[in-house]
Write an enzyme that holds these catalytic residues in place. Structure first.
Site, PDB file in Angstrom:
ATOM      1  N   HIS A  18       0.844  -1.213   0.000  1.00  0.00           N
ATOM      2  CA  HIS A  18       0.000   0.000   0.000  1.00  0.00           C
ATOM      3  C   HIS A  18       0.874   1.257   0.000  1.00  0.00           C
ATOM      4  CE1 HIS A  18      -2.951  -2.692   2.433  1.00  0.00           C
ATOM      5  NE2 HIS A  18      -3.461  -2.577   1.225  1.00  0.00           N
ATOM      6  N   LYS A  42     -18.083  -6.702   8.501  1.00  0.00           N
ATOM      7  CA  LYS A  42     -16.726  -7.272   8.491  1.00  0.00           C
ATOM      8  C   LYS A  42     -16.104  -7.159   9.876  1.00  0.00           C
ATOM      9  CE  LYS A  42     -13.593  -7.116   4.488  1.00  0.00           C
ATOM     10  NZ  LYS A  42     -12.847  -6.202   3.624  1.00  0.00           N
ATOM     11  N   ARG A  91      -2.038  -6.435  -8.155  1.00  0.00           N
ATOM     12  CA  ARG A  91      -0.945  -7.389  -7.900  1.00  0.00           C
ATOM     13  C   ARG A  91      -0.956  -8.515  -8.915  1.00  0.00           C
ATOM     14  NH1 ARG A  91      -2.975  -7.915  -1.839  1.00  0.00           N
ATOM     15  NH2 ARG A  91      -4.825  -7.491  -3.055  1.00  0.00           N
ATOM     16  N   SER A 129      -2.490  -8.023   3.233  1.00  0.00           N
ATOM     17  CA  SER A 129      -2.876  -7.797   4.634  1.00  0.00           C
ATOM     18  C   SER A 129      -3.399  -9.075   5.293  1.00  0.00           C
ATOM     19  CB  SER A 129      -3.955  -6.715   4.726  1.00  0.00           C
ATOM     20  OG  SER A 129      -3.465  -5.487   4.264  1.00  0.00           O
TER      21      SER A 129
HETATM   22  P1  ADP Z   1      -9.601  -4.202  -0.019  1.00  0.00           P
HETATM   23  O1  ADP Z   1     -10.237  -4.764   1.210  1.00  0.00           O
HETATM   24  O2  ADP Z   1     -10.436  -3.180  -0.732  1.00  0.00           O
HETATM   25  O3  ADP Z   1      -8.963  -5.207  -0.954  1.00  0.00           O
HETATM   26  P2  ADP Z   1      -6.963  -3.610   0.873  1.00  0.00           P
HETATM   27  O4  ADP Z   1      -6.659  -2.792   2.074  1.00  0.00           O
HETATM   28  O5  ADP Z   1      -6.631  -5.048   0.945  1.00  0.00           O
HETATM   29  O6  ADP Z   1      -8.456  -3.330   0.588  1.00  0.00           O
HETATM   30  O7  ADP Z   1      -6.251  -2.995  -0.418  1.00  0.00           O
HETATM   31  C1  ADP Z   1      -6.460  -1.687  -0.853  1.00  0.00           C
HETATM   32  C2  ADP Z   1      -5.818  -1.509  -2.228  1.00  0.00           C
HETATM   33  O8  ADP Z   1      -4.424  -1.772  -2.140  1.00  0.00           O
HETATM   34  C3  ADP Z   1      -6.332  -2.444  -3.312  1.00  0.00           C
HETATM   35  O9  ADP Z   1      -6.376  -1.729  -4.529  1.00  0.00           O
HETATM   36  C4  ADP Z   1      -5.294  -3.515  -3.377  1.00  0.00           C
HETATM   37  O10 ADP Z   1      -5.243  -4.117  -4.668  1.00  0.00           O
HETATM   38  C5  ADP Z   1      -4.048  -2.705  -3.122  1.00  0.00           C
HETATM   39  N1  ADP Z   1      -2.954  -3.538  -2.601  1.00  0.00           N
HETATM   40  C6  ADP Z   1      -2.980  -4.369  -1.554  1.00  0.00           C
HETATM   41  N2  ADP Z   1      -1.781  -4.976  -1.367  1.00  0.00           N
HETATM   42  C7  ADP Z   1      -0.965  -4.496  -2.347  1.00  0.00           C
HETATM   43  C8  ADP Z   1       0.394  -4.748  -2.733  1.00  0.00           C
HETATM   44  N3  ADP Z   1       1.159  -5.618  -2.086  1.00  0.00           N
HETATM   45  N4  ADP Z   1       0.880  -4.066  -3.800  1.00  0.00           N
HETATM   46  C9  ADP Z   1       0.089  -3.192  -4.467  1.00  0.00           C
HETATM   47  N5  ADP Z   1      -1.187  -2.931  -4.165  1.00  0.00           N
HETATM   48  C10 ADP Z   1      -1.719  -3.569  -3.136  1.00  0.00           C
END
Ligand code: ADP
Length: 153
Positions: A18, A42, A91, A129
């Site tokens: 992120h 959630k 990703r 995450s």
């Molecule tokens: P969500 O619950 O909407 O998937 P996340 O917090 O998991 O929310 O992710 C938010 C954004 O960050 C999404 O667009 C996700 O694809 C992106 N993201 C998560 N992990 C990575 C990573 N390792 N590299 C690039 N983008 C990421």
């Protein structure tokens, strides 16, 4: 007009993936709002306050990056703060398929808002995450996957 992007997600917790997407997007926009979407059905690992604190700390030296939370539709939050862009990270091809549907439906509902995708940096594409939470649940050390300034407590 200020170019404002919303980077929506759960950020439970924020990871280096992120952090990388947000930092790389800064040259494209005047303001980037990292927005924690609240979904009442959630269960989160970290409280909303803690997740906001982690994000604030990560970007404390970046005046153009802010942290907010919202409930409801992302496009409605964008409209409420005058954001014209939704930023998402990609990703894998699975991310792409999932994101395509959301972006196309958001576009149909809010024609003035564009979704912008950034590809993950190769070294960070495995970070997610959910796995960070699993490591923490079983007492492991996930420090290398989250921004350096964060203490996962
Ligand atoms: P969500 O619950 O909407 O998937 P996340 O917090 O998991 O929310 O992710 C938010 C954004 O960050 C999404 O667009 C996700 O694809 C992106 N993201 C998560 N992990 C990575 C990573 N390792 N590299 C690039 N983008 C990421």
């Amino acid at each position: 007009m200020k170019r404002i992007a919303v980077f929506p997600g759960s950020f439970d917790p924020i990871t280096k993936g992120h952090e990388d997407i947000v930092k790389r997007s800064v040259p494209l926009f005047d303001q980037v709002v990292v927005a924690i979407g609240i979904n009442s059905s959630k269960n989160y690992f970290f409280s909303l306050e803690k997740r906001m604190e982690f994000i604030r700390k990560t970007f404390e030296n970046e005046p153009r990056i802010q942290v907010e939370s919202y409930s409801g539709l992302t496009i409605e939050f964008c409209k409420s703060i005058g954001a014209q862009f939704i930023l998402r990270g990609l990703r894998t091809s699975a991310d792409f398929e999932f994101e395509r549907g959301i972006a196309q439906m958001n576009k149909a509902m809010a024609t003035g808002i564009e979704t912008v995708f950034m590809l993950t940096a190769p070294g960070l594409s495995a970070i997610n995450s959910t796995i960070v939470r699993d490591i923490l649940r079983y007492g492991g050390d996930a420090a290398q996957f989250v921004p350096d300034c964060i203490e996962l407590k």
